[in-house]
Design a protein around this motif. Structure first.
Motif, PDB file in Angstrom:
ATOM      1  N   SER A   1       0.840  -1.199   0.000  1.00 21.09           N
ATOM      2  CA  SER A   1       0.000   0.000   0.000  1.00 21.09           C
ATOM      3  C   SER A   1       0.877   1.252   0.000  1.00 21.09           C
ATOM      4  CB  SER A   1      -0.910   0.015   1.225  1.00 21.09           C
ATOM      5  OG  SER A   1      -0.145   0.225   2.396  1.00 21.09           O
ATOM      6  N   ARG A   2       0.250   2.385  -0.161  1.00 19.02           N
ATOM      7  CA  ARG A   2       0.968   3.659  -0.182  1.00 19.02           C
ATOM      8  C   ARG A   2       1.756   3.863   1.116  1.00 19.02           C
ATOM      9  NH1 ARG A   2      -2.871   8.510  -1.033  1.00 19.02           N
ATOM     10  NH2 ARG A   2      -3.249   7.328  -2.906  1.00 19.02           N
ATOM     11  N   GLU A   3       1.127   3.553   2.264  1.00 20.21           N
ATOM     12  CA  GLU A   3       1.790   3.736   3.554  1.00 20.21           C
ATOM     13  C   GLU A   3       2.998   2.817   3.691  1.00 20.21           C
ATOM     14  OE1 GLU A   3      -1.613   3.460   3.304  1.00 20.21           O
ATOM     15  OE2 GLU A   3      -1.934   5.602   3.608  1.00 20.21           O
ATOM     16  N   GLU A   4       2.863   1.575   3.220  1.00 18.35           N
ATOM     17  CA  GLU A   4       3.985   0.630   3.289  1.00 18.35           C
ATOM     18  C   GLU A   4       5.142   1.102   2.413  1.00 18.35           C
ATOM     19  OE1 GLU A   4       1.345  -3.436   4.069  1.00 18.35           O
ATOM     20  OE2 GLU A   4       1.880  -2.859   2.037  1.00 18.35           O
ATOM     21  N   LEU A   5       4.828   1.636   1.235  1.00 19.13           N
ATOM     22  CA  LEU A   5       5.877   2.146   0.351  1.00 19.13           C
ATOM     23  C   LEU A   5       6.578   3.354   0.967  1.00 19.13           C
ATOM     24  CD1 LEU A   5       4.238   1.892  -3.177  1.00 19.13           C
ATOM     25  CD2 LEU A   5       6.184   0.600  -2.324  1.00 19.13           C
ATOM     26  N   ILE A   6       5.808   4.248   1.553  1.00 20.47           N
ATOM     27  CA  ILE A   6       6.392   5.433   2.188  1.00 20.47           C
ATOM     28  C   ILE A   6       7.306   5.011   3.330  1.00 20.47           C
ATOM     29  CG2 ILE A   6       5.857   7.461   3.603  1.00 20.47           C
ATOM     30  CD1 ILE A   6       3.353   7.835   1.804  1.00 20.47           C
ATOM     31  N   ALA A   7       6.870   4.031   4.131  1.00 17.61           N
ATOM     32  CA  ALA A   7       7.686   3.555   5.253  1.00 17.61           C
ATOM     33  C   ALA A   7       8.988   2.931   4.765  1.00 17.61           C
ATOM     34  CB  ALA A   7       6.896   2.554   6.091  1.00 17.61           C
ATOM     35  N   SER A   8       8.923   2.136   3.694  1.00 17.51           N
ATOM     36  CA  SER A   8      10.150   1.503   3.196  1.00 17.51           C
ATOM     37  C   SER A   8      11.093   2.542   2.584  1.00 17.51           C
ATOM     38  CB  SER A   8       9.826   0.399   2.195  1.00 17.51           C
ATOM     39  OG  SER A   8       9.264   0.927   1.026  1.00 17.51           O
ATOM     40  N   ILE A   9      10.536   3.546   1.904  1.00 17.74           N
ATOM     41  CA  ILE A   9      11.378   4.608   1.338  1.00 17.74           C
ATOM     42  C   ILE A   9      12.032   5.413   2.461  1.00 17.74           C
ATOM     43  CG2 ILE A   9      11.313   6.798   0.064  1.00 17.74           C
ATOM     44  CD1 ILE A   9       9.189   5.467  -1.758  1.00 17.74           C
ATOM     45  N   ALA A  10      11.260   5.721   3.497  1.00 15.82           N
ATOM     46  CA  ALA A  10      11.818   6.465   4.633  1.00 15.82           C
ATOM     47  C   ALA A  10      12.925   5.652   5.301  1.00 15.82           C
ATOM     48  CB  ALA A  10      10.724   6.797   5.639  1.00 15.82           C
ATOM     49  N   GLY A  11      12.731   4.345   5.397  1.00 13.49           N
ATOM     50  CA  GLY A  11      13.755   3.479   5.974  1.00 13.49           C
ATOM     51  C   GLY A  11      15.025   3.483   5.137  1.00 13.49           C
ATOM     52  N   CYS A  12      14.859   3.450   3.813  1.00 11.18           N
ATOM     53  CA  CYS A  12      16.019   3.478   2.923  1.00 11.18           C
ATOM     54  C   CYS A  12      16.756   4.808   3.011  1.00 11.18           C
ATOM     55  CB  CYS A  12      15.584   3.235   1.477  1.00 11.18           C
ATOM     56  SG  CYS A  12      15.036   1.555   1.166  1.00 11.18           S
ATOM     57  N   ILE A  13      16.005   5.875   3.153  1.00  9.30           N
ATOM     58  CA  ILE A  13      16.622   7.200   3.250  1.00  9.30           C
ATOM     59  C   ILE A  13      17.313   7.357   4.599  1.00  9.30           C
ATOM     60  CG2 ILE A  13      16.116   9.682   3.436  1.00  9.30           C
ATOM     61  CD1 ILE A  13      13.917   9.215   1.320  1.00  9.30           C
ATOM     62  N   GLY A  14      16.697   6.843   5.666  1.00  6.36           N
ATOM     63  CA  GLY A  14      17.249   6.997   7.009  1.00  6.36           C
ATOM     64  C   GLY A  14      18.447   6.113   7.281  1.00  6.36           C
ATOM     65  N   ALA A  15      18.544   4.959   6.634  1.00  2.00           N
ATOM     66  CA  ALA A  15      19.630   4.015   6.905  1.00  2.00           C
ATOM     67  C   ALA A  15      21.018   4.616   6.625  1.00  2.00           C
ATOM     68  CB  ALA A  15      19.416   2.730   6.122  1.00  2.00           C
ATOM     69  N   PRO A  16      21.254   5.238   5.474  1.00  2.00           N
ATOM     70  CA  PRO A  16      22.585   5.818   5.244  1.00  2.00           C
ATOM     71  C   PRO A  16      22.935   6.909   6.266  1.00  2.00           C
ATOM     72  CG  PRO A  16      21.397   5.667   3.172  1.00  2.00           C
ATOM     73  CD  PRO A  16      20.438   5.331   4.277  1.00  2.00           C
TER      74      PRO A  16
END
Length: 171
Positions: free
Chosen positions: A128-143
């Protein structure tokens, strides 16, 4: 239902068809009122809605809309499940159909793309949109957290070395 009410309903349905990311059409013959209320509650919780409308009026509302392809599914006792999120209505409808055999999904539309039964099932498995946003935020936050860890590591190493020297000096 008089003509003015029908025109208002056609206008409302037209707005639904224009603004929805996904529309799922299903037969609901045999569903009790309680089961229909449960479906509505699940859909509302996911950010979608369920609408029962006369097929003839829904077909009129579909004329000229991007999802006009679903008009072929509008026969018998049909219910429309829709949501702005292009996945939410399909997910809820699929989950509900697994639990209740009386809800039979016929197909739907995602924008201009017509979906058959298998297409609705495939869409329901997408994040869903929320799941995609969460995974993108996780990818951005990890580095950023890795950089912060790398910057802080030398300081903690120096502190560890100094602590070891201090312990040896005290002994």
């Amino acid at each position: 239902m008089d003509r003015a009410q029908k025109e208002k309903l056609v206008e409302e349905l037209g707005q639904i068809f224009d603004s929805s990311g996904v529309v799922v059409v299903a037969h609901y013959e045999g569903l009790t009122v309680a089961e229909m209320q449960d479906l509505r509650a699940r859909m509302r919780e996911a950010g979608g809605a369920v609408r029962v409308a006369k097929n003839r009026l829904a077909k009129i509302a579909l004329e000229g809309k991007p999802c006009a392809s679903i008009a072929d599914y509008l026969s018998g006792m049909t219910v429309l499940a829709y949501s702005e999120d292009p996945v939410a209505a399909a997910k809820v409808a699929e989950d509900y159909a697994k639990d209740n055999e009386k809800l039979q999904i016929l197909g739907g539309a995602m924008g201009e793309n017509a979906l058959d039964r298998a297409g609705v099932k495939a869409v329901s498995k997408m994040p869903s949109r929320e799941e995609l946003i969460a995974s993108i935020a996780g990818c951005i936050g990890a580095p950023a957290s890795n950089i912060a860890g790398a910057i802080g590591a030398p300081a903690s190493n120096i502190a560890g070395v100094l602590s070891t020297i201090e312990d040896k000096a005290a002994a």
